[in-house]
Design a protein around this motif. Structure first.
Motif, PDB file in Angstrom:
ATOM      1  N   ASP A 173      39.227  42.985  45.799  1.00 54.29           N
ATOM      2  CA  ASP A 173      38.578  43.299  44.532  1.00 54.29           C
ATOM      3  C   ASP A 173      38.543  44.812  44.303  1.00 54.29           C
ATOM      4  N   LEU A 174      38.170  45.538  45.360  1.00 53.22           N
ATOM      5  CA  LEU A 174      38.120  46.995  45.238  1.00 53.22           C
ATOM      6  C   LEU A 174      39.520  47.587  45.156  1.00 53.22           C
ATOM      7  N   LEU A 175      40.478  46.989  45.855  1.00 50.62           N
ATOM      8  CA  LEU A 175      41.854  47.474  45.755  1.00 50.62           C
ATOM      9  C   LEU A 175      42.366  47.311  44.328  1.00 50.62           C
ATOM     10  N   GLN A 176      42.013  46.197  43.687  1.00 49.55           N
ATOM     11  CA  GLN A 176      42.428  45.985  42.300  1.00 49.55           C
ATOM     12  C   GLN A 176      41.842  47.066  41.402  1.00 49.55           C
ATOM     13  N   GLU A 177      40.572  47.404  41.630  1.00 46.47           N
ATOM     14  CA  GLU A 177      39.953  48.486  40.858  1.00 46.47           C
ATOM     15  C   GLU A 177      40.646  49.815  41.123  1.00 46.47           C
ATOM     16  N   THR A 233      39.214  57.173  42.537  1.00 47.14           N
ATOM     17  CA  THR A 233      37.858  57.260  43.087  1.00 47.14           C
ATOM     18  C   THR A 233      36.819  56.919  42.025  1.00 47.14           C
ATOM     19  N   ARG A 234      36.977  57.480  40.836  1.00 50.09           N
ATOM     20  CA  ARG A 234      36.019  57.209  39.761  1.00 50.09           C
ATOM     21  C   ARG A 234      36.009  55.738  39.374  1.00 50.09           C
ATOM     22  N   ASN A 235      37.177  55.120  39.325  1.00 55.21           N
ATOM     23  CA  ASN A 235      37.236  53.716  38.913  1.00 55.21           C
ATOM     24  C   ASN A 235      36.572  52.812  39.937  1.00 55.21           C
ATOM     25  N   VAL A 236      36.798  53.104  41.220  1.00 54.42           N
ATOM     26  CA  VAL A 236      36.159  52.312  42.274  1.00 54.42           C
ATOM     27  C   VAL A 236      34.647  52.539  42.253  1.00 54.42           C
ATOM     28  N   GLN A 237      34.226  53.785  42.110  1.00 48.50           N
ATOM     29  CA  GLN A 237      32.792  54.079  42.067  1.00 48.50           C
ATOM     30  C   GLN A 237      32.119  53.393  40.883  1.00 48.50           C
ATOM     31  N   THR A 238      32.791  53.390  39.748  1.00 50.41           N
ATOM     32  CA  THR A 238      32.248  52.730  38.559  1.00 50.41           C
ATOM     33  C   THR A 238      32.098  51.235  38.791  1.00 50.41           C
ATOM     34  N   ALA A 239      33.087  50.622  39.454  1.00 53.69           N
ATOM     35  CA  ALA A 239      33.010  49.185  39.749  1.00 53.69           C
ATOM     36  C   ALA A 239      31.820  48.880  40.639  1.00 53.69           C
ATOM     37  N   VAL A 240      31.596  49.726  41.652  1.00 49.65           N
ATOM     38  CA  VAL A 240      30.477  49.528  42.571  1.00 49.65           C
ATOM     39  C   VAL A 240      29.150  49.675  41.832  1.00 49.65           C
ATOM     40  N   LYS A 241      29.030  50.728  41.018  1.00 51.99           N
ATOM     41  CA  LYS A 241      27.785  50.964  40.278  1.00 51.99           C
ATOM     42  C   LYS A 241      27.518  49.843  39.280  1.00 51.99           C
ATOM     43  N   THR A 242      28.562  49.406  38.586  1.00 53.96           N
ATOM     44  CA  THR A 242      28.408  48.335  37.599  1.00 53.96           C
ATOM     45  C   THR A 242      27.958  47.053  38.263  1.00 53.96           C
ATOM     46  N   ALA A 243      28.566  46.738  39.393  1.00 56.12           N
ATOM     47  CA  ALA A 243      28.204  45.509  40.109  1.00 56.12           C
ATOM     48  C   ALA A 243      26.760  45.565  40.579  1.00 56.12           C
ATOM     49  N   ASN A 244      26.331  46.739  41.043  1.00 56.40           N
ATOM     50  CA  ASN A 244      24.947  46.883  41.500  1.00 56.40           C
ATOM     51  C   ASN A 244      23.974  46.728  40.338  1.00 56.40           C
ATOM     52  N   ARG A 245      24.337  47.275  39.170  1.00 53.44           N
ATOM     53  CA  ARG A 245      23.472  47.155  37.999  1.00 53.44           C
ATOM     54  C   ARG A 245      23.395  45.714  37.516  1.00 53.44           C
ATOM     55  N   LEU A 259      32.794  42.527  39.541  1.00 51.37           N
ATOM     56  CA  LEU A 259      33.747  42.847  38.488  1.00 51.37           C
ATOM     57  C   LEU A 259      33.356  42.160  37.178  1.00 51.37           C
ATOM     58  N   ASN A 260      32.096  42.343  36.803  1.00 50.29           N
ATOM     59  CA  ASN A 260      31.511  41.620  35.676  1.00 50.29           C
ATOM     60  C   ASN A 260      32.279  41.800  34.370  1.00 50.29           C
ATOM     61  N   ASN A 261      32.897  42.963  34.196  1.00 52.76           N
ATOM     62  CA  ASN A 261      33.550  43.225  32.921  1.00 52.76           C
ATOM     63  C   ASN A 261      35.013  42.836  32.887  1.00 52.76           C
ATOM     64  N   SER A 262      35.508  42.177  33.924  1.00 51.15           N
ATOM     65  CA  SER A 262      36.919  41.803  33.926  1.00 51.15           C
ATOM     66  C   SER A 262      37.110  40.440  33.283  1.00 51.15           C
ATOM     67  N   ILE A 263      38.325  40.165  32.878  1.00 52.26           N
ATOM     68  CA  ILE A 263      38.677  38.871  32.324  1.00 52.26           C
ATOM     69  C   ILE A 263      39.302  38.039  33.428  1.00 52.26           C
ATOM     70  N   SER A 264      38.766  36.850  33.672  1.00 49.33           N
ATOM     71  CA  SER A 264      39.332  35.991  34.694  1.00 49.33           C
ATOM     72  C   SER A 264      40.678  35.466  34.233  1.00 49.33           C
ATOM     73  N   LEU A 265      41.681  35.540  35.112  1.00 53.55           N
ATOM     74  CA  LEU A 265      43.003  35.039  34.775  1.00 53.55           C
ATOM     75  C   LEU A 265      43.202  33.611  35.261  1.00 53.55           C
ATOM     76  N   THR A 266      42.219  33.078  35.988  1.00 57.86           N
ATOM     77  CA  THR A 266      42.442  31.746  36.554  1.00 57.86           C
ATOM     78  C   THR A 266      41.293  30.777  36.325  1.00 57.86           C
ATOM     79  N   ASN A 267      40.060  31.247  36.326  1.00 53.15           N
ATOM     80  CA  ASN A 267      38.936  30.321  36.360  1.00 53.15           C
ATOM     81  C   ASN A 267      38.429  29.887  34.992  1.00 53.15           C
TER      82      ASN A 267
END
Length: 200
Positions: A48-52, A81-93, A99-107
């Motif tokens: 997940d973080l690698l994708q970010e 670095t910024r994109n990964v940090q943003t993903a971590v902060k967003t998930a914590n919030r 990855l709350n703001n992503s679009i699921s491609l499968t589910n």
């Protein structure tokens, strides 16, 4: 490609050379991986973080200005670095909704082509109990989304997305399209990045 500078690769890629873009993304995937591994996201896996991180790398390619003094390597490090940090902060919030703001491609349904020779696509959504009025509204929304998907993805990316949603593995998609696994991985990174912004 090995003898080209980052700036030359970027110029080629922005002029439509997908091989140059794939080479650039492959070249910096190790950097993205190292940055992703230095963070931890509760409830998420490393992928997940690698994708970010890869999305951050793609943003670096899009936003890089060779007239600036910073090298692409430096700029890419910052963007990743910024994109990964943003993903971590967003998930914590969002209480660890990964990855709350992503679009699921499968589910949450998917996209498919009507046939191999047609660019027409169909959105598949999970069935639910909607009223007739709600179904009409949803249908209109889906038409808008379908048009946006077709506008933002290249034919190649749409082909990859359709096969991916049909359940084919990276290797199977690569074989069908006569490409490498890395090309498919990079294409899906670009697709996720583009589809994410359809929600904004």
């Amino acid at each position: 490609m090995e003898n080209l500078t980052d700036e030359e690769l970027i110029d080629l890629a922005k002029n439509g050379n997908e091989l140059a873009l794939d080479f650039l993304l492959d070249k910096y995937k190790l950097l993205a991986s190292k940055i992703a591994r230095s963070y931890f996201l509760v409830g998420a896996e490393y992928e997940d973080l690698l994708q970010e991180a890869m999305i951050g790398l793609y943003k670096a390619y899009i936003g890089y200005d060779k007239t600036n003094k910073a090298s692409f390597s430096t700029f890419a490090t910052t963007c990743i670095t910024r994109n990964v940090q943003t993903a971590v902060k967003t998930a914590n919030r969002k209480k660890n909704q990964i990855l709350n703001n992503s679009i699921s491609l499968t589910n949450q349904g998917g996209v498919k082509k009507q046939n191999e020779d047609d660019d027409e696509i169909t959105l598949i959504i999970p069935s639910n109990s909607l009223s007739p009025d709600e179904k009409l509204i949803e249908s209109e929304k889906l038409q808008i989304i379908k048009q946006k998907i077709k506008q933002c993805l290249s034919k190649f990316e749409l082909d990859v997305l359709v096969l991916y949603l049909q359940g084919y593995s990276y290797t199977q998609i690569a074989q069908k399209l006569n490409l490498t696994n890395k090309s498919i991985d990079n294409a899906l990174s670009r697709i996720r990045h583009k589809l994410r912004f359809l929600k904004k």
